[in-house]
Design a protein around this motif. Structure first.
Motif, PDB file in Angstrom:
ATOM      1  N   THR A 248      11.032   5.660  -1.943  1.00 14.84           N
ATOM      2  CA  THR A 248      11.459   6.921  -1.293  1.00 14.84           C
ATOM      3  C   THR A 248      12.276   6.667  -0.318  1.00 14.84           C
ATOM      4  O   THR A 248      13.325   5.813  -0.728  1.00 14.84           O
ATOM      5  CB  THR A 248       9.776   7.992  -0.354  1.00 14.84           C
ATOM      6  N   VAL A 249      13.019   7.247   0.087  1.00 18.49           N
ATOM      7  CA  VAL A 249      13.674   8.335   0.920  1.00 18.49           C
ATOM      8  C   VAL A 249      14.222   6.542   1.837  1.00 18.49           C
ATOM      9  O   VAL A 249      14.910   5.388   2.232  1.00 18.49           O
ATOM     10  CB  VAL A 249      14.084   9.197   2.105  1.00 18.49           C
ATOM     11  N   ASP A 250      12.983   6.231   1.939  1.00 18.98           N
ATOM     12  CA  ASP A 250      12.765   4.441   3.706  1.00 18.98           C
ATOM     13  C   ASP A 250      11.621   4.242   3.505  1.00 18.98           C
ATOM     14  O   ASP A 250      11.651   2.747   4.326  1.00 18.98           O
ATOM     15  CB  ASP A 250      12.623   5.564   4.832  1.00 18.98           C
ATOM     16  N   GLY A 251      11.245   4.470   2.164  1.00 23.95           N
ATOM     17  CA  GLY A 251      10.162   2.903   1.315  1.00 23.95           C
ATOM     18  C   GLY A 251       8.773   3.686   1.247  1.00 23.95           C
ATOM     19  O   GLY A 251       7.239   2.875   1.460  1.00 23.95           O
ATOM     20  N   VAL A 296       6.536   9.865   6.032  1.00 25.51           N
ATOM     21  CA  VAL A 296       6.176   8.804   6.777  1.00 25.51           C
ATOM     22  C   VAL A 296       6.727   8.743   8.239  1.00 25.51           C
ATOM     23  O   VAL A 296       6.727   9.035   9.679  1.00 25.51           O
ATOM     24  CB  VAL A 296       4.962   7.812   7.016  1.00 25.51           C
ATOM     25  N   LEU A 297       7.731   7.610   7.779  1.00 25.42           N
ATOM     26  CA  LEU A 297       8.681   7.160   9.624  1.00 25.42           C
ATOM     27  C   LEU A 297       9.448   8.514  10.273  1.00 25.42           C
ATOM     28  O   LEU A 297       9.833   8.591  11.324  1.00 25.42           O
ATOM     29  CB  LEU A 297       9.646   6.168   8.572  1.00 25.42           C
ATOM     30  N   ARG A 319      -2.482   1.743   0.847  1.00 24.19           N
ATOM     31  CA  ARG A 319      -3.734   2.255   1.004  1.00 24.19           C
ATOM     32  C   ARG A 319      -4.310   3.027  -0.510  1.00 24.19           C
ATOM     33  O   ARG A 319      -3.474   3.182  -1.560  1.00 24.19           O
ATOM     34  CB  ARG A 319      -3.841   4.065   2.078  1.00 24.19           C
ATOM     35  N   ALA A 320      -5.107   2.651  -0.606  1.00 23.80           N
ATOM     36  CA  ALA A 320      -5.796   2.470  -2.381  1.00 23.80           C
ATOM     37  C   ALA A 320      -5.883   3.783  -2.559  1.00 23.80           C
ATOM     38  O   ALA A 320      -6.055   4.965  -1.581  1.00 23.80           O
ATOM     39  CB  ALA A 320      -7.066   2.572  -2.672  1.00 23.80           C
ATOM     40  N   GLY A 321      -5.193   4.373  -3.881  1.00 19.64           N
ATOM     41  CA  GLY A 321      -5.281   5.620  -4.135  1.00 19.64           C
ATOM     42  C   GLY A 321      -4.451   6.140  -3.569  1.00 19.64           C
ATOM     43  O   GLY A 321      -4.289   8.200  -3.689  1.00 19.64           O
ATOM     44  N   ASP A 322      -3.429   6.342  -2.880  1.00 21.82           N
ATOM     45  CA  ASP A 322      -2.228   6.645  -2.429  1.00 21.82           C
ATOM     46  C   ASP A 322      -1.154   7.537  -3.170  1.00 21.82           C
ATOM     47  O   ASP A 322      -1.098   6.671  -3.783  1.00 21.82           O
ATOM     48  CB  ASP A 322      -1.538   6.267  -1.268  1.00 21.82           C
ATOM     49  N   ILE A 323      -0.295   8.704  -3.084  1.00 25.18           N
ATOM     50  CA  ILE A 323       0.679   8.232  -4.758  1.00 25.18           C
ATOM     51  C   ILE A 323       1.893   8.426  -3.613  1.00 25.18           C
ATOM     52  O   ILE A 323       1.987   7.884  -2.529  1.00 25.18           O
ATOM     53  CB  ILE A 323       1.068   9.679  -5.110  1.00 25.18           C
ATOM     54  N   ALA A 324       3.309   8.268  -3.859  1.00 26.58           N
ATOM     55  CA  ALA A 324       4.833   7.438  -3.336  1.00 26.58           C
ATOM     56  C   ALA A 324       5.075   9.070  -2.653  1.00 26.58           C
ATOM     57  O   ALA A 324       4.993   9.435  -1.352  1.00 26.58           O
ATOM     58  CB  ALA A 324       5.352   7.238  -4.550  1.00 26.58           C
TER      59      ALA A 324
END
Ligand code: NAD
Ligand code: WQD
Length: 366
Positions: A248-251, A296-297, A319-324
């Motif tokens: 993503t833009v900043d990880g 998020v950032l 976190r388990a189950g999270d997507i990008a």
């Protein structure tokens, strides 16, 4: 009766009938209306001229939210404490009121809890919705706006996500939403007199601009925005950011945050659309998102600027189950409902911060 008198009686009756029809068209049952999104929607509905009856078992909300909605709209709101799995209690409500339709928010929503207690989630969300639909059918109320979720899209292959994207879920909460969507689809196929609109929300955040109602998690928040605001108010030490190595833009993860008052207006728009229709709509899913991705950032920085303080954070593993990344195509909502999100990330942070500062312990603050 003389002819002019007959016409007079006829017109009076017609006007009375029209007024009655208008009233009937305005009365909405709101299940889960004491909750976060429901309480904001009740205000928007009132402002748009709808009459609201809230039905909620208060399993994840406080009666104080109902009190505050009443204060904000300047009149008592009709509230019934009850469970959507309780057919007799629902029957009493439908017998006492003539509803135009139902907005169905009632449900459990914590992903982690759903993994630990799947039966509770399927029972509450799926069985509860089936009971509600059965009682609606009994009383010939066949218009429903349902709280679905972007979670039904799983890990999307194509962004932005439109309503025809493939659906799949990886946890019982998401499965319960997807199962309800399947139930609604089958119901619409079996009987063409239903209009069933699942609104697929992306990431609802923010609070009413008055700072009087907002999101009030019971324990340590699972979701990002309430976590940030509890760090800012000093209830939590620091935010853990789950993953800094996404593409993503900043990880950090990217989401489509949508202000809860915009979301509330989306429900009003869906009802207005239902009112305009001469024919039933069947099953009509619609995304409610802003159409924009924010990392998020980026959200942490926007909140820091609004609250004029640093938000301490550390990077931890994913976190388990999270997507990008996940963000909506909101074109269908604009085309059909004439609805578009209007509030910015800064508005979302400002309103969250106002709510959190005035109510550091949520509805228990007083
Ligand atoms: P919330 O928990 O604040 O509100 C849900 C309300 O439903 C609560 O007041 C709760 O007491 C009530 N309720 C739960 N089970 C009930 C039952 N069996 N009978 C009667 N009332 C019951 O949650 P929210 O954030 O306002 O979400 C509303 C709906 O939107 C939920 O269905 C949720 O799954 C869905 N949704 C929420 C989000 C989000 O991030 N908040 C995103 C997508 C979809
Ligand atoms: C957003 C981003 C996290 C908390 C969930 C449900 C979904 C829907 C909305 C109901 C992610 C990161 C989070 C934290 C973090 N709910 N994060 N630290 O996961 O997109 O969606 O709520 O339908 O079904 O799954 O929202 O707010 O939990 O997370 O870094 O303490 O923030 O990893 O990238 P999510 P979220």
């Amino acid at each position: 009766m003389k002819a002019p008198l007959q016409w007079g009686v006829f017109f009076c009756l017609k006007i009375a009938l029209d007024i009655n029809m208008e009233n009937y068209k305005n009365k909405i049952l709101v299940t889960g209306g004491a909750g976060y999104i429901g309480s904001h929607t009740c205000i928007a509905l009132h402002e748009a001229g709808y009459e609201v009856v809230i039905y909620d078992n208060l399993s994840n909300s406080s009666f104080e939210a109902v009190n505050r909605v009443s204060s904000l709209i300047g009149q008592p709101i009709d509230f019934i404490e009850g469970d959507i799995r309780d057919a007799d209690s629902l029957r009493q409500v439908f017998a006492a009121h003539q509803f135009f339709g139902v907005i169905h928010f009632a449900g459990l929503k914590a992903v982690g809890e759903s993994v630990a207690k799947p039966l509770m989630y399927y029972d509450n969300n799926v069985s509860g919705t089936i009971t509600l639909l059965k009682i609606m059918a009994e009383y010939e109320v066949k218009k429903l706006v349902f709280s679905s979720s972007a979670t039904v899209y799983g890990d999307p292959e194509i962004l932005p996500i439109n309503e025809d994207s493939p659906r799949s879920c990886t946890n019982p909460y998401g499965q319960s939403k997807l199962t309800i969507e399947h139930v609604l689809e089958d119901l619409a196929l079996s009987d063409n007199s239903w209009s069933l609109i699942p609104l697929r929300y992306f990431n609802p955040v923010g609070a009413h601009p008055s700072g009087q109602i907002g999101e009030d998690p019971n324990d340590i928040p699972n979701n990002l925005m309430p976590y940030i605001s509890q760090v800012a108010v000093g209830k939590l030490d620091q935010l853990s950011i789950f993953g800094d190595d996404y593409a993503t833009v900043d990880g950090t993860g990217v989401r489509d945050f949508i202000h809860v008052t915009d979301l509330a207006q989306g429900h009003v728009a869906a009802l207005n659309y239902l009112k305009q229709q001469k024919q039933s709509l069947g099953f009509l899913p619609i995304n409610l998102g802003s159409g924009k991705g924010t990392s998020v950032l980026e959200l942490v920085r926007a909140f820091s600027a609004v609250a004029a303080q640093d938000i301490p954070f550390q990077f931890v593993g994913r976190r388990a189950g999270d997507i990008a990344s996940c963000y909506a195509s909101a074109d269908k909502a604009q085309e059909l409902l004439g609805w578009k999100a209007s509030l910015s990330i800064t508005d979302m942070c400002q309103d969250t911060w106002r709510w959190q500062s005035i109510n550091p312990n949520g509805y228990n603050s007083i």
